[in-house]
Design a protein around this motif. Structure first.
Motif, PDB file in Angstrom:
ATOM      1  N   ARG A 219       0.821  -1.198   0.000  1.00 13.26           N
ATOM      2  CA  ARG A 219       0.000   0.000   0.000  1.00 13.26           C
ATOM      3  C   ARG A 219       0.855   1.248   0.000  1.00 13.26           C
ATOM      4  N   ASN A 220       0.639   2.121  -0.989  1.00 18.99           N
ATOM      5  CA  ASN A 220       1.332   3.404  -1.056  1.00 18.99           C
ATOM      6  C   ASN A 220       0.320   4.448  -1.539  1.00 18.99           C
ATOM      7  N   LEU A 221      -0.509   4.925  -0.604  1.00 22.70           N
ATOM      8  CA  LEU A 221      -1.595   5.816  -0.973  1.00 22.70           C
ATOM      9  C   LEU A 221      -1.786   6.901   0.091  1.00 22.70           C
ATOM     10  N   PRO A 222      -0.965   7.949   0.051  1.00 21.32           N
ATOM     11  CA  PRO A 222      -1.173   9.064   0.985  1.00 21.32           C
ATOM     12  C   PRO A 222      -2.489   9.776   0.672  1.00 21.32           C
ATOM     13  N   VAL A 223      -3.300   9.993   1.710  1.00 17.43           N
ATOM     14  CA  VAL A 223      -4.584  10.675   1.551  1.00 17.43           C
ATOM     15  C   VAL A 223      -4.464  12.065   2.153  1.00 17.43           C
ATOM     16  N   ILE A 224      -4.784  13.080   1.358  1.00 22.08           N
ATOM     17  CA  ILE A 224      -4.648  14.463   1.796  1.00 22.08           C
ATOM     18  C   ILE A 224      -5.998  15.005   2.219  1.00 22.08           C
ATOM     19  N   ILE A 225      -6.062  15.530   3.443  1.00 23.32           N
ATOM     20  CA  ILE A 225      -7.287  16.121   3.961  1.00 23.32           C
ATOM     21  C   ILE A 225      -6.979  17.544   4.415  1.00 23.32           C
TER      22      ILE A 225
END
Length: 281
Positions: A219-225
């Motif tokens: 898994r390589n999925l940075p989520v930006i909030i």
């Protein structure tokens, strides 16, 4: 009694199909940075698409194997109340998520009520068209024709999935230098994350001074909030040091490292301490 069963089976088949393919999407959607709002919109939209693919396939299967013509005749379709209500309810809930919390209605042209009514009408009409199309040639019991119909839908489904999941990641077999360079360019907080890893003594004690840290299989999925990395952000990094190589499993919060597990020589341990001094972006 058979018509409600067919309706429920068709609706249930669509939901099950959508759930399975949405999970596949969740696994395949990787190696990119994504805004949380965009993620909600994309996955909701794809769930709707998968639902209609599944609805079509389920309807086609019931149409092909039904022994009684009147159970599947187009004239009976308006009576499939359960399927319609179920689809309408699902569409209504997803529409609320998309257009109340993600996308604001273009009130310059429509009032809120009118806009939502148009969206729900489109979804409901699609439901009718999908089922009718699946049943259109219900008198054709040719196995070849049936297989072609199912295969066509699956091909379109797979093509859509591939298009959505395509990315420019060089691949897990690319040299670690190239993968690291790619991550520095694509992930907003990558420099500070790598800096934090380099200052974790529990890691450097095993692999020595760190030379490279690059995305690898996983898994390589940075989520930006709101400009910060959310709790669901995950990175799986190959860490190459002077003495050896290991795998770091990282979760991030607000752009910084929130948790680390490190796998070295087949043993996975939790990293309990690290420093962030000098690692701010």
């Amino acid at each position: 009694m058979r018509k409600p069963i067919i309706a429920l089976g068709t609706f249930g088949g669509g939901i099950t199909y959508a759930a399975v393919w949405t999970k596949i999407l969740d696994i395949a959607f990787n190696y990119r940075e994504i805004n949380a709002g965009d993620g909600v919109f994309l996955f909701s939209l794809m769930f709707i698409c998968f639902y209609y693919f599944g609805l079509y396939i389920s309807a086609a299967i019931f149409g092909f194997f039904s022994k009684r013509q009147r159970d599947i005749a187009p004239s009976a379709l308006p009576k499939l109340v359960y399927g319609f209500l179920g689809s309408f309810t699902l569409s209504f809930l997803i529409t609320l998520i998309l257009f109340l919390f993600v996308i604001k209605p273009p009130t310059i042209f429509f009032s809120d009520v009118t806009f939502y009514f148009i969206i729900l009408s489109i979804i409901f009409i699609l439901h009718v068209l999908v089922v009718r199309t699946a049943y259109e040639f219900e008198t054709n019991k040719s196995s070849k024709y049936f297989i072609v119909k199912i295969a066509t839908v699956l091909l379109v489904n797979l093509t859509l999935l591939l298009v959505v999941c395509i990315n420019d990641f060089p691949g897990v077999n690319a040299p670690v230098e190239i993968r690291q360079k790619w991550a520095y360019e694509k992930f907003r907080y990558y420099p500070s994350i790598v800096c934090t890893i380099k200052q974790a003594n529990q890691i450097t004690d095993k692999v020595g001074q760190i030379k490279f840290a690059a995305p690898t299989r996983g898994r390589n999925l940075p989520v930006i909030i709101g400009g910060s990395s959310g709790p669901s952000s995950e990175l799986t990094l190959e860490v190459v040091g002077e003495k050896g190589t290991g795998i770091a499993y990282i979760t991030t919060w607000a752009g910084g490292v929130h948790g680390i597990y490190f796998e070295y020589q087949g043993k996975k341990t939790k990293i309990t301490a690290w420093s962030t001094i000098g690692c701010e972006n």
